[in-house]
Design a protein around this motif. Structure first.
Motif, mmCIF file in Angstrom:
data_model
loop_
_atom_site.group_PDB
_atom_site.id
_atom_site.type_symbol
_atom_site.label_atom_id
_atom_site.label_comp_id
_atom_site.label_asym_id
_atom_site.label_seq_id
_atom_site.Cartn_x
_atom_site.Cartn_y
_atom_site.Cartn_z
ATOM 1 N N ILE A 7 -30.686 -55.060 -6.062
ATOM 2 C CA ILE A 7 -30.605 -56.498 -6.226
ATOM 3 C C ILE A 7 -30.098 -56.566 -7.733
ATOM 4 O O ILE A 7 -30.621 -55.928 -8.490
ATOM 5 C CB ILE A 7 -32.107 -57.192 -6.046
ATOM 6 C CG1 ILE A 7 -32.582 -56.799 -4.570
ATOM 7 C CG2 ILE A 7 -31.671 -58.749 -6.372
ATOM 8 C CD1 ILE A 7 -34.078 -57.533 -4.573
ATOM 9 N N GLY A 8 -29.162 -57.627 -8.115
ATOM 10 C CA GLY A 8 -28.811 -57.990 -9.093
ATOM 11 C C GLY A 8 -29.637 -59.244 -9.827
ATOM 12 O O GLY A 8 -29.376 -59.989 -8.944
ATOM 13 N N PHE A 9 -30.082 -59.214 -10.857
ATOM 14 C CA PHE A 9 -30.708 -60.636 -11.416
ATOM 15 C C PHE A 9 -29.847 -61.351 -12.469
ATOM 16 O O PHE A 9 -29.996 -60.387 -13.754
ATOM 17 C CB PHE A 9 -32.264 -60.229 -11.580
ATOM 18 C CG PHE A 9 -33.082 -59.951 -10.512
ATOM 19 C CD1 PHE A 9 -33.733 -60.914 -9.796
ATOM 20 C CD2 PHE A 9 -33.180 -58.589 -10.036
ATOM 21 C CE1 PHE A 9 -34.502 -60.348 -8.624
ATOM 22 C CE2 PHE A 9 -34.037 -58.205 -9.130
ATOM 23 C CZ PHE A 9 -34.737 -59.192 -8.506
ATOM 24 N N PHE A 53 -31.155 -55.947 -13.946
ATOM 25 C CA PHE A 53 -31.460 -57.105 -14.641
ATOM 26 C C PHE A 53 -30.483 -57.507 -16.003
ATOM 27 O O PHE A 53 -30.352 -56.764 -16.959
ATOM 28 C CB PHE A 53 -32.986 -57.180 -15.316
ATOM 29 C CG PHE A 53 -34.043 -56.927 -14.180
ATOM 30 C CD1 PHE A 53 -34.443 -58.181 -13.613
ATOM 31 C CD2 PHE A 53 -34.262 -55.861 -13.841
ATOM 32 C CE1 PHE A 53 -35.367 -57.996 -12.507
ATOM 33 C CE2 PHE A 53 -35.091 -55.531 -12.901
ATOM 34 C CZ PHE A 53 -35.743 -56.714 -12.142
ATOM 35 N N TYR A 54 -29.864 -58.495 -15.871
ATOM 36 C CA TYR A 54 -28.815 -59.050 -17.112
ATOM 37 C C TYR A 54 -29.820 -59.664 -18.072
ATOM 38 O O TYR A 54 -30.233 -60.684 -17.854
ATOM 39 C CB TYR A 54 -28.063 -60.038 -16.141
ATOM 40 C CG TYR A 54 -26.527 -60.054 -17.174
ATOM 41 C CD1 TYR A 54 -26.212 -59.211 -17.847
ATOM 42 C CD2 TYR A 54 -25.661 -61.210 -16.628
ATOM 43 C CE1 TYR A 54 -24.820 -59.435 -18.428
ATOM 44 C CE2 TYR A 54 -24.395 -61.250 -16.886
ATOM 45 C CZ TYR A 54 -24.019 -60.295 -18.176
ATOM 46 O OH TYR A 54 -22.705 -60.495 -18.715
ATOM 47 N N ILE A 134 -31.685 -52.081 -17.052
ATOM 48 C CA ILE A 134 -31.796 -53.393 -18.053
ATOM 49 C C ILE A 134 -30.388 -53.441 -18.961
ATOM 50 O O ILE A 134 -29.830 -52.487 -19.357
ATOM 51 C CB ILE A 134 -32.973 -53.407 -18.959
ATOM 52 C CG1 ILE A 134 -34.119 -53.120 -18.102
ATOM 53 C CG2 ILE A 134 -32.837 -54.329 -20.094
ATOM 54 C CD1 ILE A 134 -35.419 -52.830 -18.764
ATOM 55 N N ALA A 135 -29.601 -54.437 -18.419
ATOM 56 C CA ALA A 135 -28.362 -54.731 -18.795
ATOM 57 C C ALA A 135 -28.254 -55.522 -20.145
ATOM 58 O O ALA A 135 -28.648 -56.438 -20.423
ATOM 59 C CB ALA A 135 -27.399 -55.424 -17.870
ATOM 60 N N ILE A 136 -27.715 -54.571 -21.381
ATOM 61 C CA ILE A 136 -27.681 -55.259 -22.784
ATOM 62 C C ILE A 136 -26.351 -54.994 -23.256
ATOM 63 O O ILE A 136 -25.921 -53.805 -22.968
ATOM 64 C CB ILE A 136 -28.863 -54.674 -23.545
ATOM 65 C CG1 ILE A 136 -28.800 -53.136 -23.546
ATOM 66 C CG2 ILE A 136 -30.345 -55.442 -23.227
ATOM 67 C CD1 ILE A 136 -29.888 -52.591 -24.679
ATOM 68 N N ASN A 137 -25.925 -55.669 -24.106
ATOM 69 C CA ASN A 137 -24.604 -55.588 -24.477
ATOM 70 C C ASN A 137 -23.470 -55.309 -23.223
ATOM 71 O O ASN A 137 -22.922 -54.540 -23.319
ATOM 72 C CB ASN A 137 -24.240 -54.721 -25.840
ATOM 73 C CG ASN A 137 -22.821 -54.897 -26.193
ATOM 74 O OD1 ASN A 137 -22.174 -56.021 -25.988
ATOM 75 N ND2 ASN A 137 -22.358 -54.099 -26.882
ATOM 76 N N LEU A 193 -21.454 -57.312 -13.150
ATOM 77 C CA LEU A 193 -21.283 -56.530 -11.861
ATOM 78 C C LEU A 193 -20.093 -56.805 -11.264
ATOM 79 O O LEU A 193 -20.349 -56.858 -10.194
ATOM 80 C CB LEU A 193 -22.596 -56.326 -11.077
ATOM 81 C CG LEU A 193 -24.107 -55.772 -11.805
ATOM 82 C CD1 LEU A 193 -25.267 -55.915 -10.857
ATOM 83 C CD2 LEU A 193 -23.901 -54.610 -12.364
ATOM 84 N N ILE A 194 -19.191 -57.168 -12.015
ATOM 85 C CA ILE A 194 -18.031 -57.896 -11.124
ATOM 86 C C ILE A 194 -17.298 -56.890 -10.445
ATOM 87 O O ILE A 194 -16.684 -57.299 -9.249
ATOM 88 C CB ILE A 194 -16.903 -58.471 -12.058
ATOM 89 C CG1 ILE A 194 -16.548 -57.756 -13.211
ATOM 90 C CG2 ILE A 194 -17.558 -59.907 -12.889
ATOM 91 C CD1 ILE A 194 -15.401 -58.075 -14.141
#
Ligand code: IPE
Ligand code: IPE
Ligand code: MG
Length: 236
Positions: A7-9, A53-54, A134-137, A193-194
């Motif tokens: 799952i992408g949030f 998680f964005y 955890i997506a950062i920058n 996540l394109i």
């Protein structure tokens, strides 16, 4: 009920949550970080394999300096708190959870970068139950460009395939997301996540991220289980 593996949030609406309560926007981000732990715990309990998680996009640097500074300070405190909780074994939430920070981390100070890597290493166990990114920058376009550049450096002159890109994305090791959930009622990807979400199902939750509880996640999962995924084929 069929569950998504990944799952992408898109954790949106922290600012509006705070503003609606007459609080500064940074309080919304603080509340958002608290909501995150409950969602991680729920993902682990119900058997999700991967959750991304964005938290901060490559575009978020354009926000007022005060807000960017507040977000970076929260990030540092979040990393320190996770480190403490995991090394003391105090919180079950992170038991058998592998944590990765995804995005272009090269922009961060050496100190922040090494704290991130230390935390990741602490969570590296052979049989983890859940992987958290955890997506950062993080920016999806930036991720694809860096994957392509890595490929070219490693394989000069060879034509590129889809697999060559997939294998070099930050989310390598996770299957493509089956479900992308965005909060605050928004219905756009905002560079998240394109590549990976080419065939993901989308779900927009009306609640602001700090109010996104495990119960709200269950509502999204219920909706997901009713979707028919066809991947270009006809319905079976
Ligand atoms: C999401 O909440 C968190 C980040 C983008 C860092 P926002 O800060 O975007 O909240 P809104 O959209 O302004 O309400
Ligand atoms: C996307 O939210 C980025 C994160 C949730 C970290 P934004 O609030 O930055 O996206 P836009 O600007 O509304 O598209
Ligand atoms: Mg927003």
């Amino acid at each position: 009920m069929s569950l998504p593996l990944h799952i992408g949030f898109i954790m949106d609406g922290n600012g509006r949550w705070a503003q609606g309560k007459g609080l500064p926007r940074k309080m919304g981000h603080e509340a958002g970080a608290k909501a995150l732990e409950k969602i991680i715990d729920h993902c682990r309990t119900i058997g999700i394999q991967c959750a991304t998680f964005y938290a901060f996009s490559t575009e978020n640097w354009s926000r007022p300096k005060e807000e960017v500074d507040a977000l970076m300070s929260l990030l540092d405190r979040y990393i320190a708190e996770l480190h403490r909780k995991i090394s003391s074994g105090e919180a079950d939430v992170y038991k058998d959870v592998q944590i990765r920070f995804v995005g272009d981390l090269s922009v961060f100070s050496e100190e922040r970068y090494s704290r991130i890597r230390e935390l990741e290493n602490l969570t590296d166990k052979p049989h983890s139950r859940l992987r958290i990114n955890i997506a950062i920058n993080y920016g999806g376009r930036n991720e694809i460009v860096s994957a392509v550049n890595r490929f070219i450096a490693e394989n000069p002159g060879r034509p590129l395939t889809e697999k060559d890109i997939s294998l070099r994305l930050y989310t390598e090791g996770c299957s493509d997301p089956d479900l992308i959930i965005r909060t605050a009622g928004e219905m756009r990807l905002s560079n998240f996540l394109i590549w990976q979400s080419a065939y993901a199902e989308y779900y927009s939750s009306p609640v602001y991220w700090p109010d996104f509880t495990p119960k709200e996640l269950d509502i999204a999962l219920e909706a997901f289980s009713k979707r028919t995924r066809k991947f270009g084929n006809v319905a079976k």
